[in-house]
Write a protein that holds these residues in place. Structure first.
Motif: not given
Length: 340
Positions: A38-41, A43-52, A145-153
């Motif tokens: 989902x995308x935050x309304x 800050x615009x950041x994209x969150x992926x709960x399935x990412x490990x 943080x529009x269209x930013x993803x989070x790097x889990x590494x």
């Protein structure tokens, strides 16, 4: 006052949705359970709960392997330059002093440009993402943080068109690919150096193939007796009888300088073909306003929307001066208008 049916529907919808936290601004959000991405309304950041979270267990080994390969290639290039100077230039200087000085100057320019651009592409940072505030609502503004993803590494924000390289152990902006020949990623920080290295290397190998064949033609007598007429059945037999067979026999008495010339010719031609294909592919992607990874992602997603194909992408990539850019673009636009 709501009716019992409306209240039951409201309770059911609340129980179906669940609460989560945006990694970008830290705000609590209520999303549907079937929407893991989902995308935050705010800050615009994209969150992926399935990412490990992944671990780079062999990062140090890959980095050491790449650096050793780079050192081997540098030694190989120095060997080619040294052997070429040893095998070619005594003969060139014996023909003409002016010709020898000219070719030696060209060799120095091409050698310095090839080695310097290779070192820049191999040891310059491919482009790490800039540090940006994240994780708390007051620090992150609306759309920060529009269209930013989070790097889990790396455990930090990853801007759009940024990919994590497991070999380099870092996120790379505008990543094109990981090149084992430079032991580094090709990204926003060294993409131009990589293209300049390819241009210099293709020019150098072409020059070596021409000069080595020219010198071999002058020091190898059987090569000078090969006829230049149109090949027919009779001329083919004549070539095999008068030129090819003496040519093969003369190989036995060939000095070391002759074998070096043969090696330089075939090695330069083979390397030239491979690098020329890679250079053409890279220039086509730049012309389209893409990178190799963005081309793969658009092809896999079936998305044919491409940025405008224009020479402006090439001009912007190489960072030409404003005056030269204006002249090139005006000429290109006038050419387009004449075609229409």
């Amino acid at each position: 006052m709501d009716s019992p049916k409306q209240e039951d529907h409201y309770v059911t919808s609340i129980t179906e949705d669940h609460e989560t936290t945006c990694w970008g601004c830290g705000l609590r959000l209520i999303i549907a359970p079937y929407a893991p991405v989902f995308k935050c309304g705010w800050c615009g950041a994209i969150t992926n709960n399935n990412a490990r979270k992944k671990e780079n267990k062999y990062y140090w080994w890959r980095r050491l392997r790449d650096r050793c390969f780079v050192i081997i290639l540098l030694l190989f290039m120095l060997f080619i330059i040294g052997s070429g100077v040893w095998a070619i230039y005594p003969i060139v200087f014996s023909m003409s002093f002016f010709c020898g000085v000219f070719h030696l100057t060209v060799t120095c320019i091409l050698s310095i440009s090839t080695l310097s651009t290779y070192v820049l592409a191999a040891f310059r940072s491919p482009g790490a993402p800039p540090l940006i505030a994240w994780g708390s609502y007051p620090a992150v503004g609306r759309g920060g943080l529009a269209d930013y993803n989070f790097c889990h590494v790396c455990s930090k924000p990853k801007p759009p068109s940024t990919h994590h390289c497991s070999s380099c152990g870092m996120c790379v902006m505008n990543m094109d690919h990981h090149c084992p020949f430079i032991g580094n990623c090709v990204g926003a920080g060294n993409h131009r150096s990589f293209i300049l290295f390819l241009i210099s290397a293709v020019t150098s190998t072409f020059y070596v193939s021409i000069v080595s064949s020219y010198v071999a033609y002058h020091i190898w007598p059987p090569l000078r007796h090969i006829p230049t007429t149109v090949l027919t059945r009779s001329t083919i037999f004549a070539v095999l009888k008068e030129s090819a067979i003496p040519f093969l026999i003369s190989v036995e008495s060939l000095p070391i300088r002759g074998f070096v010339l043969i090696y330089l010719f075939f090695a330069s031609v083979s390397v030239e073909i491979g690098l020329a294909v890679l250079l053409w592919q890279q220039l086509c992607y730049i012309y389209e306003g893409k990178t190799y990874l963005s081309h793969l992602s658009s092809s896999s997603n079936g998305n044919d929307e491409v940025e405008e194909k224009d020479c402006q992408n090439l001009v912007r990539f190489f960072g030409c001066p404003y005056s030269a850019t204006r002249c090139v673009l005006s000429f290109w636009n006038s050419k387009k208008r004449h075609k229409k």
